[in-house]
Design a protein around this motif. Structure first.
Motif, mmCIF file in Angstrom:
data_model
loop_
_atom_site.group_PDB
_atom_site.id
_atom_site.type_symbol
_atom_site.label_atom_id
_atom_site.label_comp_id
_atom_site.label_asym_id
_atom_site.label_seq_id
_atom_site.Cartn_x
_atom_site.Cartn_y
_atom_site.Cartn_z
ATOM 1 N N THR A 145 0.812 -1.218 0.000
ATOM 2 C CA THR A 145 0.000 0.000 0.000
ATOM 3 C C THR A 145 0.846 1.269 0.000
ATOM 4 O O THR A 145 0.303 2.344 -0.257
ATOM 5 C CB THR A 145 -0.966 0.020 1.198
ATOM 6 N N ASN A 146 2.135 1.150 0.265
ATOM 7 C CA ASN A 146 3.007 2.324 0.166
ATOM 8 C C ASN A 146 3.113 2.829 -1.270
ATOM 9 O O ASN A 146 3.453 3.985 -1.494
ATOM 10 C CB ASN A 146 4.405 2.022 0.700
ATOM 11 N N PHE A 147 2.818 1.968 -2.229
ATOM 12 C CA PHE A 147 2.873 2.372 -3.631
ATOM 13 C C PHE A 147 1.641 3.183 -4.054
ATOM 14 O O PHE A 147 1.639 3.786 -5.117
ATOM 15 C CB PHE A 147 3.011 1.155 -4.546
ATOM 16 N N LEU A 148 0.592 3.180 -3.241
ATOM 17 C CA LEU A 148 -0.617 3.940 -3.568
ATOM 18 C C LEU A 148 -0.410 5.416 -3.236
ATOM 19 O O LEU A 148 0.045 5.742 -2.135
ATOM 20 C CB LEU A 148 -1.812 3.412 -2.767
ATOM 21 N N PRO A 149 -0.727 6.308 -4.164
ATOM 22 C CA PRO A 149 -0.545 7.749 -3.903
ATOM 23 C C PRO A 149 -1.645 8.297 -2.983
ATOM 24 O O PRO A 149 -2.742 8.637 -3.425
ATOM 25 C CB PRO A 149 -0.610 8.368 -5.297
ATOM 26 N N GLN A 150 -1.334 8.397 -1.688
ATOM 27 C CA GLN A 150 -2.347 8.802 -0.713
ATOM 28 C C GLN A 150 -2.751 10.259 -0.869
ATOM 29 O O GLN A 150 -3.893 10.615 -0.631
ATOM 30 C CB GLN A 150 -1.851 8.553 0.706
ATOM 31 N N ARG A 151 -1.846 11.117 -1.305
ATOM 32 C CA ARG A 151 -2.209 12.533 -1.505
ATOM 33 C C ARG A 151 -3.269 12.694 -2.577
ATOM 34 O O ARG A 151 -4.196 13.495 -2.444
ATOM 35 C CB ARG A 151 -0.981 13.355 -1.878
ATOM 36 N N ILE A 152 -3.136 11.945 -3.649
ATOM 37 C CA ILE A 152 -4.124 12.009 -4.726
ATOM 38 C C ILE A 152 -5.464 11.465 -4.233
ATOM 39 O O ILE A 152 -6.517 12.031 -4.515
ATOM 40 C CB ILE A 152 -3.614 11.265 -5.969
ATOM 41 N N PHE A 153 -5.416 10.383 -3.461
ATOM 42 C CA PHE A 153 -6.656 9.838 -2.905
ATOM 43 C C PHE A 153 -7.308 10.844 -1.967
ATOM 44 O O PHE A 153 -8.528 11.020 -2.005
ATOM 45 C CB PHE A 153 -6.377 8.524 -2.160
ATOM 46 N N ASP A 154 -6.511 11.524 -1.148
ATOM 47 C CA ASP A 154 -7.065 12.536 -0.239
ATOM 48 C C ASP A 154 -7.677 13.698 -1.010
ATOM 49 O O ASP A 154 -8.701 14.250 -0.606
ATOM 50 C CB ASP A 154 -5.986 13.053 0.713
ATOM 51 N N ARG A 155 -7.066 14.075 -2.126
ATOM 52 C CA ARG A 155 -7.605 15.147 -2.954
ATOM 53 C C ARG A 155 -8.950 14.737 -3.558
ATOM 54 O O ARG A 155 -9.902 15.526 -3.572
ATOM 55 C CB ARG A 155 -6.617 15.496 -4.061
ATOM 56 N N ILE A 156 -9.042 13.506 -4.021
ATOM 57 C CA ILE A 156 -10.299 13.011 -4.584
ATOM 58 C C ILE A 156 -11.361 12.908 -3.487
ATOM 59 O O ILE A 156 -12.523 13.268 -3.699
ATOM 60 C CB ILE A 156 -10.074 11.650 -5.274
ATOM 61 N N THR A 157 -10.961 12.462 -2.311
ATOM 62 C CA THR A 157 -11.887 12.342 -1.190
ATOM 63 C C THR A 157 -12.456 13.696 -0.795
ATOM 64 O O THR A 157 -13.657 13.833 -0.551
ATOM 65 C CB THR A 157 -11.188 11.695 0.018
ATOM 66 N N SER A 158 -11.600 14.704 -0.750
ATOM 67 C CA SER A 158 -12.099 16.037 -0.390
ATOM 68 C C SER A 158 -12.970 16.627 -1.486
ATOM 69 O O SER A 158 -13.898 17.392 -1.207
ATOM 70 C CB SER A 158 -10.938 16.973 -0.061
ATOM 71 N N LYS A 159 -12.719 16.248 -2.737
ATOM 72 C CA LYS A 159 -13.540 16.715 -3.849
ATOM 73 C C LYS A 159 -14.988 16.238 -3.696
ATOM 74 O O LYS A 159 -15.928 16.984 -3.950
ATOM 75 C CB LYS A 159 -12.953 16.195 -5.159
ATOM 76 N N TYR A 160 -15.157 14.984 -3.242
ATOM 77 C CA TYR A 160 -16.494 14.407 -3.080
ATOM 78 C C TYR A 160 -16.982 14.466 -1.630
ATOM 79 O O TYR A 160 -17.995 13.852 -1.308
ATOM 80 C CB TYR A 160 -16.504 12.956 -3.558
ATOM 81 N N LEU A 161 -16.277 15.162 -0.762
ATOM 82 C CA LEU A 161 -16.618 15.301 0.660
ATOM 83 C C LEU A 161 -16.792 13.934 1.323
ATOM 84 O O LEU A 161 -17.722 13.705 2.100
ATOM 85 C CB LEU A 161 -17.888 16.138 0.843
ATOM 86 N N GLY A 162 -15.863 13.047 1.055
ATOM 87 C CA GLY A 162 -15.970 11.676 1.564
ATOM 88 C C GLY A 162 -15.769 11.550 3.056
ATOM 89 O O GLY A 162 -16.364 10.691 3.688
ATOM 90 N N ASN A 163 -14.920 12.390 3.640
ATOM 91 C CA ASN A 163 -14.657 12.302 5.071
ATOM 92 C C ASN A 163 -15.429 13.339 5.874
ATOM 93 O O ASN A 163 -15.053 13.648 6.996
ATOM 94 C CB ASN A 163 -13.155 12.449 5.347
#
Length: 107
Positions: free
Chosen positions: A12-30
């Motif tokens: 999972t270290n290979f997954l880009p967490q910053r990009i996932f966080d950006r997408i999550t904030s775009k859709y108000l996931g958290n």
């Protein structure tokens, strides 16, 4: 005693967490989430896929057997069947779809 990282954490270290966080904030996931974030949900679901779990109950059984390692695996502390099922039901699927499309695009 384990001296290094678990294999799942290394993967999972290979997954880009910053990009996932950006997408999550775009859709108000958290939005209004305290403990079980979209990232924790993603890691639980990836773990279920990699360990060939057939149901949510089966996934929760294996996560609960590794409860002492859940922090090191990235799941967080509050992984319960009700939390995971509510997250799967209520969170926007487009977060994970867009992240998967991003991963496909960079390979």
């Amino acid at each position: 005693m384990n001296q290094g990282k678990y294999v799942f954490s290394q993967l999972t270290n290979f997954l880009p967490q910053r990009i996932f966080d950006r997408i999550t904030s775009k859709y108000l996931g958290n939005k209004s989430v305290k403990h079980f974030t979209c990232w924790n949900q993603l890691l639980c679901m990836i773990f279920g896929q990699l360990s060939a779990r057939k149901s949510l109950r089966d996934l929760m059984t294996i996560i609960q057997t590794h409860q002492s390692k859940s922090y090191h695996l990235g799941f967080g502390k509050s992984v319960t069947r009700s939390n995971l099922s509510k997250a799967n039901e209520k969170r926007n699927f487009k977060i994970f779809e867009e992240f998967a499309n991003h991963l496909i695009a960079i390979t």
